[in-house]
Design a protein around this motif. Sequence first.
Motif, PDB file in Angstrom:
ATOM      1  N   ALA A  15     -36.351 -59.539 -15.037  1.00 41.59           N
ATOM      2  CA  ALA A  15     -37.184 -58.336 -15.113  1.00 41.59           C
ATOM      3  C   ALA A  15     -36.364 -57.057 -15.087  1.00 41.59           C
ATOM      4  CB  ALA A  15     -38.193 -58.333 -13.963  1.00 41.59           C
ATOM      5  N   GLU A  16     -35.160 -57.090 -14.514  1.00 41.61           N
ATOM      6  CA  GLU A  16     -34.298 -55.904 -14.444  1.00 41.61           C
ATOM      7  C   GLU A  16     -33.382 -55.786 -15.656  1.00 41.61           C
ATOM      8  OE1 GLU A  16     -34.707 -57.960 -11.683  1.00 41.61           O
ATOM      9  OE2 GLU A  16     -36.227 -56.524 -10.971  1.00 41.61           O
ATOM     10  N   GLY A  17     -33.474 -56.737 -16.575  1.00 43.12           N
ATOM     11  CA  GLY A  17     -32.635 -56.687 -17.766  1.00 43.12           C
ATOM     12  C   GLY A  17     -31.298 -57.374 -17.595  1.00 43.12           C
ATOM     13  N   ASN A  18     -31.105 -58.074 -16.497  1.00 40.71           N
ATOM     14  CA  ASN A  18     -29.854 -58.794 -16.278  1.00 40.71           C
ATOM     15  C   ASN A  18     -29.825 -60.097 -17.076  1.00 40.71           C
ATOM     16  OD1 ASN A  18     -28.938 -56.902 -14.275  1.00 40.71           O
ATOM     17  ND2 ASN A  18     -30.416 -57.840 -12.851  1.00 40.71           N
ATOM     18  N   VAL A  19     -28.707 -60.360 -17.711  1.00 40.58           N
ATOM     19  CA  VAL A  19     -28.552 -61.579 -18.504  1.00 40.58           C
ATOM     20  C   VAL A  19     -28.206 -62.734 -17.560  1.00 40.58           C
ATOM     21  CG1 VAL A  19     -27.277 -62.709 -20.359  1.00 40.58           C
ATOM     22  CG2 VAL A  19     -27.786 -60.259 -20.516  1.00 40.58           C
TER      23      VAL A  19
END
Length: 271
Positions: A15-19
Amino acid sequence: MEIWYDWRLSRVVDAEGNVLDQVNWSASGSVNALVERLSELQSGRLSPEARVLADRFPDAVPNPLGAISDDSWPELGKEESEMLSEASISLAKKGVADSASDPDRRLDMLSSSSIELRASWTTQEARSVEWTGLFLSDLDLDGRRSDIPLYVSKSKDIVDLATELGVSIPDHPPSDLEWSAMKSQAKGVISLSERLHLIEQATKELANSYVPSLSSLIGPLGAARMVVLAGGRERLARMPSGSLQVLGASGAMAAHRRGAPPPKHSPVLFS
């Protein structure tokens, strides 16, 4: 979590855009292989890499548009851009070739061509008949209507035409140039008749094989028109009876919205 992917790679992003994980296309890149991959993506399937990540992260939701908004998504290299361009052209050509096997599209071409030709033929035929009647005033235009363009096209002059049709020679014949124009008009009518007959025969052949039951019920030309108006055989088969009843009556429906009585039936069904 979401699975973002394109034809080169796939990522699982939180959800935070972390891969969280990433799988790249490891096969040796070829245009044919890329065409197949693009075709699968175009049809809504997951890429092989996305399927691998879907197995690893069952709760992740596939999102093929996620890669567009990812600023860190790897840019295309020169070789990748060239291969993508070539594959896109090949895919477009394949799509055009595949469309030739679609009976719905073929019926659309045939039926639409038939309607356009018939509209042109009606106008041109009426003009030829009326033009002839202008000089041969005692000619039965209604009774000899189907013969007139043929006789005009075969006659050498208005005198020859009057003799062939068994009517009086006009006192004021057309000039040689106008007679040539009349013959040209008549030949155009005959040419349109031949083209129209050929297209209608092809339409009947395809409709009889593609929608045999409907063709037996309302005739192959009407069946072809119904398929085209419905947007395809499958849509026609699923269409409610109320919609089917007024299919093709768009003009009457528009008039009904302006206060006219509603249409009772399709002009195709009762033409």
